[in-house]
Design a protein around this motif. Structure first.
Motif, mmCIF file in Angstrom:
data_model
loop_
_atom_site.group_PDB
_atom_site.id
_atom_site.type_symbol
_atom_site.label_atom_id
_atom_site.label_comp_id
_atom_site.label_asym_id
_atom_site.label_seq_id
_atom_site.Cartn_x
_atom_site.Cartn_y
_atom_site.Cartn_z
ATOM 1 N N SER A 174 0.608 -1.167 0.015
ATOM 2 C CA SER A 174 0.008 0.022 0.362
ATOM 3 C C SER A 174 1.383 0.954 0.004
ATOM 4 C CB SER A 174 -1.234 -0.210 1.356
ATOM 5 O OG SER A 174 -1.720 -0.457 1.165
ATOM 6 N N ARG A 175 1.814 0.918 -0.173
ATOM 7 C CA ARG A 175 3.001 2.232 0.166
ATOM 8 C C ARG A 175 2.727 3.092 -0.695
ATOM 9 N NH1 ARG A 175 9.211 0.612 -1.907
ATOM 10 N NH2 ARG A 175 7.982 0.145 -3.365
ATOM 11 N N ASP A 176 2.183 3.154 -2.018
ATOM 12 C CA ASP A 176 2.269 3.730 -3.241
ATOM 13 C C ASP A 176 0.252 4.937 -3.020
ATOM 14 O OD1 ASP A 176 4.329 3.822 -5.019
ATOM 15 O OD2 ASP A 176 3.101 1.910 -5.926
ATOM 16 N N PHE A 177 0.221 4.054 -2.274
ATOM 17 C CA PHE A 177 -1.451 5.099 -2.245
ATOM 18 C C PHE A 177 -1.227 5.883 -0.597
ATOM 19 C CE2 PHE A 177 -5.912 3.631 -0.043
ATOM 20 C CZ PHE A 177 -6.986 5.131 -0.500
ATOM 21 N N VAL A 178 -0.643 4.889 -0.026
ATOM 22 C CA VAL A 178 -0.126 5.551 0.931
ATOM 23 C C VAL A 178 0.695 6.680 1.237
ATOM 24 C CG1 VAL A 178 1.039 6.189 3.660
ATOM 25 C CG2 VAL A 178 0.234 4.205 3.172
ATOM 26 N N THR A 179 1.620 6.922 0.578
ATOM 27 C CA THR A 179 1.851 8.574 -0.640
ATOM 28 C C THR A 179 0.748 9.249 -1.245
ATOM 29 O OG1 THR A 179 3.956 7.046 -0.719
ATOM 30 C CG2 THR A 179 3.701 9.245 -2.053
ATOM 31 N N TRP A 180 0.345 9.045 -2.020
ATOM 32 C CA TRP A 180 -0.267 9.507 -2.248
ATOM 33 C C TRP A 180 -1.949 10.008 -1.792
ATOM 34 C CZ3 TRP A 180 -5.938 9.293 -2.917
ATOM 35 C CH2 TRP A 180 -6.737 10.268 -4.439
ATOM 36 N N LEU A 181 -2.065 9.768 -1.309
ATOM 37 C CA LEU A 181 -3.033 10.139 0.710
ATOM 38 C C LEU A 181 -1.849 11.735 0.570
ATOM 39 C CD1 LEU A 181 -4.793 6.969 2.252
ATOM 40 C CD2 LEU A 181 -5.549 8.992 0.542
ATOM 41 N N ASN A 182 -1.049 10.955 1.239
ATOM 42 C CA ASN A 182 -0.203 12.333 1.944
ATOM 43 C C ASN A 182 0.525 13.220 1.557
ATOM 44 O OD1 ASN A 182 -0.277 10.766 4.629
ATOM 45 N ND2 ASN A 182 1.780 10.111 3.608
ATOM 46 N N LYS A 183 0.631 12.941 -0.661
ATOM 47 C CA LYS A 183 0.794 13.889 -0.843
ATOM 48 C C LYS A 183 -0.350 14.850 -1.894
ATOM 49 C CE LYS A 183 5.626 12.537 -0.949
ATOM 50 N NZ LYS A 183 6.324 12.422 -2.033
ATOM 51 N N SER A 184 -1.313 14.028 -2.077
ATOM 52 C CA SER A 184 -2.162 14.638 -3.454
ATOM 53 C C SER A 184 -3.578 15.530 -3.274
ATOM 54 C CB SER A 184 -2.933 13.120 -3.949
ATOM 55 O OG SER A 184 -4.161 13.203 -4.409
ATOM 56 N N LYS A 185 -3.475 16.345 -3.558
ATOM 57 C CA LYS A 185 -4.528 17.460 -3.289
ATOM 58 C C LYS A 185 -6.289 16.896 -3.989
ATOM 59 C CE LYS A 185 -1.096 21.091 -4.074
ATOM 60 N NZ LYS A 185 -0.871 22.450 -4.889
ATOM 61 N N ALA A 186 -6.541 15.843 -4.025
ATOM 62 C CA ALA A 186 -7.703 15.473 -4.265
ATOM 63 C C ALA A 186 -8.165 15.554 -2.821
ATOM 64 C CB ALA A 186 -7.006 14.540 -5.045
ATOM 65 N N GLN A 187 -10.014 15.289 -2.673
ATOM 66 C CA GLN A 187 -10.713 16.259 -2.012
ATOM 67 C C GLN A 187 -11.088 14.393 -1.837
ATOM 68 O OE1 GLN A 187 -13.554 19.141 -2.125
ATOM 69 N NE2 GLN A 187 -12.908 19.865 -4.132
ATOM 70 N N VAL A 188 -10.229 13.376 -0.444
ATOM 71 C CA VAL A 188 -10.634 11.823 -0.312
ATOM 72 C C VAL A 188 -11.533 12.563 0.907
ATOM 73 C CG1 VAL A 188 -10.037 9.978 -0.272
ATOM 74 C CG2 VAL A 188 -9.211 11.462 -2.011
ATOM 75 N N ASP A 189 -12.146 11.342 1.841
ATOM 76 C CA ASP A 189 -12.832 11.669 2.621
ATOM 77 C C ASP A 189 -11.371 10.897 3.618
ATOM 78 O OD1 ASP A 189 -12.857 8.932 1.115
ATOM 79 O OD2 ASP A 189 -14.868 8.386 2.331
ATOM 80 N N VAL A 190 -10.299 11.338 4.109
ATOM 81 C CA VAL A 190 -9.728 10.499 4.570
ATOM 82 C C VAL A 190 -9.842 10.066 5.670
ATOM 83 C CG1 VAL A 190 -7.888 11.989 2.628
ATOM 84 C CG2 VAL A 190 -8.244 12.830 5.526
ATOM 85 N N ASP A 191 -10.809 10.780 6.271
ATOM 86 C CA ASP A 191 -11.094 10.449 7.843
ATOM 87 C C ASP A 191 -11.844 8.581 8.079
ATOM 88 O OD1 ASP A 191 -10.455 12.550 8.906
ATOM 89 O OD2 ASP A 191 -12.392 13.338 8.978
ATOM 90 N N THR A 192 -12.731 8.177 6.665
ATOM 91 C CA THR A 192 -13.007 7.196 6.482
ATOM 92 C C THR A 192 -11.765 5.811 6.252
ATOM 93 O OG1 THR A 192 -14.409 7.612 4.516
ATOM 94 C CG2 THR A 192 -14.699 7.954 6.529
ATOM 95 N N VAL A 193 -10.689 6.245 5.426
ATOM 96 C CA VAL A 193 -9.953 5.539 4.916
ATOM 97 C C VAL A 193 -9.101 5.208 5.973
ATOM 98 C CG1 VAL A 193 -8.232 5.425 3.238
ATOM 99 C CG2 VAL A 193 -10.143 7.028 2.680
ATOM 100 N N ARG A 194 -9.020 3.748 6.288
ATOM 101 C CA ARG A 194 -8.529 3.203 7.681
ATOM 102 C C ARG A 194 -7.477 1.497 7.089
ATOM 103 N NH1 ARG A 194 -9.249 5.502 12.740
ATOM 104 N NH2 ARG A 194 -10.412 8.366 12.025
ATOM 105 N N CYS A 195 -7.145 1.323 7.798
ATOM 106 C CA CYS A 195 -6.262 -0.107 7.763
ATOM 107 C C CYS A 195 -7.728 -0.900 8.256
ATOM 108 C CB CYS A 195 -5.299 -0.258 8.412
ATOM 109 S SG CYS A 195 -3.604 1.206 7.994
ATOM 110 N N ALA A 196 -7.955 -2.454 7.743
ATOM 111 C CA ALA A 196 -8.448 -2.989 8.444
ATOM 112 C C ALA A 196 -7.824 -3.861 8.855
ATOM 113 C CB ALA A 196 -9.298 -3.202 7.016
#
Length: 332
Positions: A174-196
């Protein structure tokens, strides 16, 4: 239902088939709700309406199987739904979305794909969607988003993207996904994007995690090592190539001397071989061997019979005896 009053059509339960031009007479149709049905067959021109008035289409929990999905792709292509703004495909157990499926509804603004079984987003899935404002991918089966999927999401620009409530695995994959969430300016519901999973990271937000936290320290070092080895191999190849070029250049400059040396070496080898060949012919000739043996025997006989002051001189064909004068003894 008259043409003038047909602004919307509510849910029609248990429909299994949409025939050709089913809604063609409803030229003022703006909203069509087909949710909760059991569609197994959709004609390519089932959604064709003159003037393309349809703006909202709800097909949630209505596609019976994958065949119905492929029929819908064709219907969207043939329906000329240029005015469609809202499309709901939630709850259809979709495992994939065919690339280019929405390219024929270019003005789509809202797309619901929640409560399906999607595991990946492929290249071209959202191609042609230049006006999308909202994409809902919640409650699917995503474990991570690969580089190609992230490019598709990044293509959506400033659209709101809902990615929460998926079984994300917080590992090095998930490294690419985590990096994208940390750097991207996209409007993502990051509070609900959690590890299972794994258990030690369960319910942890992916945004803010480091590559070390998801166990990517060793792979990163391995990549650095591989890069170093690759660079070393390239440098070694360049050095060997340069040495080879210098060697060939030196040979070229000394080509005359090399040629002379090769000729001399060849002649010397030829003389040696000719000598060996001549000796072999002599040794292998039985006549020459008989003469040689007779000469040797005669020489031994004469040496036994002649006095010590006689010298034996042998020629190739005869034996000559030549007396040797000795000096008288000197009395002391």
């Amino acid at each position: 239902m008259s043409k003038s009053s047909s602004h919307s059509v509510s849910r029609l339960l248990r429909i299994t088939e949409l025939a050709s031009h089913t809604f063609a007479a409803l030229t003022n149709l703006r909203s069509l709700d087909l949710s909760g049905n059991h569609l197994a067959l959709i004609h390519p021109e089932a959604l064709s309406i003159p003037g393309s008035p349809l703006q909202e289409l709800n097909l949630s929990r209505s596609l019976h199987n994958f065949t119905a999905l492929t029929d819908l792709v064709t219907a969207l292509r043939w329906g000329r739904l240029w005015g469609l703004l809202h499309l709901d495909l939630s709850g259809n157990l979709l495992a994939l979305v065919p690339p280019g499926m929405f390219s024929h509804v270019p003005n789509l603004q809202q797309l619901w794909l929640r409560n399906n079984s999607l595991v990946a987003v492929y290249a071209g899935t959202f191609s042609g969607m230049d006006h999308l404002e909202m994409l809902d991918l919640t409650h699917n089966a995503f474990e991570a988003f690969r580089a190609g999927a992230l490019q598709e999401l990044e293509r959506l620009g400033n659209a709101q993207i809902f990615l929460g409530n998926n079984p994300y695995i917080c590992s090095c994959e998930s490294r690419d996904f985590v990096t994208w969430l940390n750097k991207s300016k996209a409007q993502v519901d990051v509070d609900t994007v959690r590890c299972a999973s794994p258990e030690e990271l369960a319910n942890t937000r992916l945004q803010g995690l480091t590559v070390q936290a998801i166990g990517c320290v060793i792979p990163v070092l391995a990549e650095v090592t591989d890069l170093t080895l690759g660079t070393s191999y390239v440098f070694l190849g360049l050095v060997l190539g340069f040495v080879g070029m210098v060697f060939l250049f030196v040979l070229y400059l000394n080509r005359n001397g090399m040629k002379k040396w090769i000729i001399e070496t060849r002649d010397a080898c030829r003389e040696v071989l000719e000598g060996y060949h001549y000796r072999y012919e002599i040794d292998s000739d039985p006549r020459l061997g008989h003469i040689t043996s007779q000469q040797s025997h005669l020489g031994r006989t004469l040496s036994q019979q002649l006095p010590n002051d006689t010298c034996i001189v042998q020629g190739p064909t005869e034996t000559q005896l030549k007396p040797v004068a000795t000096s008288p003894a000197v009395n002391s």
